[in-house]
Design a protein around this motif. Structure first.
Motif, PDB file in Angstrom:
ATOM      1  N   GLN A 103       5.129   7.770   5.292  1.00  0.00           N
ATOM      2  CA  GLN A 103       5.411   7.022   6.525  1.00  0.00           C
ATOM      3  C   GLN A 103       6.421   5.920   6.267  1.00  0.00           C
ATOM      4  N   PHE A 104       6.279   5.238   5.126  1.00  0.00           N
ATOM      5  CA  PHE A 104       7.225   4.191   4.737  1.00  0.00           C
ATOM      6  C   PHE A 104       8.647   4.753   4.673  1.00  0.00           C
ATOM      7  N   VAL A 105       8.794   5.899   4.032  1.00  0.00           N
ATOM      8  CA  VAL A 105      10.110   6.534   3.905  1.00  0.00           C
ATOM      9  C   VAL A 105      10.658   6.912   5.271  1.00  0.00           C
ATOM     10  N   GLU A 106       9.801   7.454   6.123  1.00  0.00           N
ATOM     11  CA  GLU A 106      10.240   7.909   7.443  1.00  0.00           C
ATOM     12  C   GLU A 106      10.697   6.761   8.339  1.00  0.00           C
ATOM     13  N   THR A 107      10.127   5.577   8.174  1.00  0.00           N
ATOM     14  CA  THR A 107      10.473   4.455   9.051  1.00  0.00           C
ATOM     15  C   THR A 107      11.471   3.481   8.433  1.00  0.00           C
ATOM     16  N   THR A 124       1.133   6.367  -2.631  1.00  0.00           N
ATOM     17  CA  THR A 124      -0.086   6.564  -1.845  1.00  0.00           C
ATOM     18  C   THR A 124       0.218   7.475  -0.658  1.00  0.00           C
ATOM     19  N   ASP A 125      -0.791   7.723   0.140  1.00  0.00           N
ATOM     20  CA  ASP A 125      -0.606   8.516   1.355  1.00  0.00           C
ATOM     21  C   ASP A 125       0.307   7.814   2.357  1.00  0.00           C
ATOM     22  N   HIS A 126       0.445   6.495   2.238  1.00  0.00           N
ATOM     23  CA  HIS A 126       1.287   5.730   3.161  1.00  0.00           C
ATOM     24  C   HIS A 126       2.769   5.767   2.793  1.00  0.00           C
ATOM     25  N   ASP A 185       0.815  -1.222   0.000  1.00  0.00           N
ATOM     26  CA  ASP A 185       0.000   0.000   0.000  1.00  0.00           C
ATOM     27  C   ASP A 185       0.848   1.271   0.000  1.00  0.00           C
ATOM     28  N   ILE A 186       1.982   1.219  -0.678  1.00  0.00           N
ATOM     29  CA  ILE A 186       2.792   2.438  -0.780  1.00  0.00           C
ATOM     30  C   ILE A 186       2.810   2.999  -2.202  1.00  0.00           C
ATOM     31  N   ILE A 187       2.313   2.218  -3.159  1.00  0.00           N
ATOM     32  CA  ILE A 187       2.052   2.750  -4.493  1.00  0.00           C
ATOM     33  C   ILE A 187       0.691   2.240  -4.937  1.00  0.00           C
TER      34      ILE A 187
END
Length: 102
Positions: A72-76, A67-69, A55-57
């Motif tokens: 957050q994926f990049v940050e973590t 996506t909006d997620h 759910d990241i693209i």
């Protein structure tokens, strides 16, 4: 055993490379991703499917988009990778633990 781990790391690296290109050039299609990475279309498709499952693209008529997620994926991501690296570092056998041949 290590061969499988190396292959998994290679696949993860490919997924991340595809993700970064989508992030930078969205929307972007399979052909452009393939041209930029030098990877065959089937490997790009697989990476896109994995990234979509996470759910990241998401697909759109003109290619893949984040996506909006994704933020957050990049940050973590770095923290999660550091944790995995630390775990792998702990798997090393020290010289005092090496198995002596008979």
């Amino acid at each position: 055993m290590i061969d499988r781990l190396e292959k998994e790391v290679d696949v993860l690296n490919r997924h991340l490379e595809v993700f970064v290109l989508v992030w930078q050039a969205e929307p972007i299609g399979i052909v452009k991703l393939s041209n930029r990475t030098g990877l065959p279309h089937h490997k790009i498709r697989y990476s896109l499917r994995v990234l979509e499952e996470e759910d990241i693209i998401e697909p759109c008529p003109t290619g893949a988009m984040t996506t909006d997620h994704a933020q957050q994926f990049v940050e973590t991501l770095n923290n999660e990778l550091t944790a995995v690296i630390d775990t792998l570092g702990g798997l090393k056998i020290s010289e005092s633990e090496e198995i002596q041949s008979a």
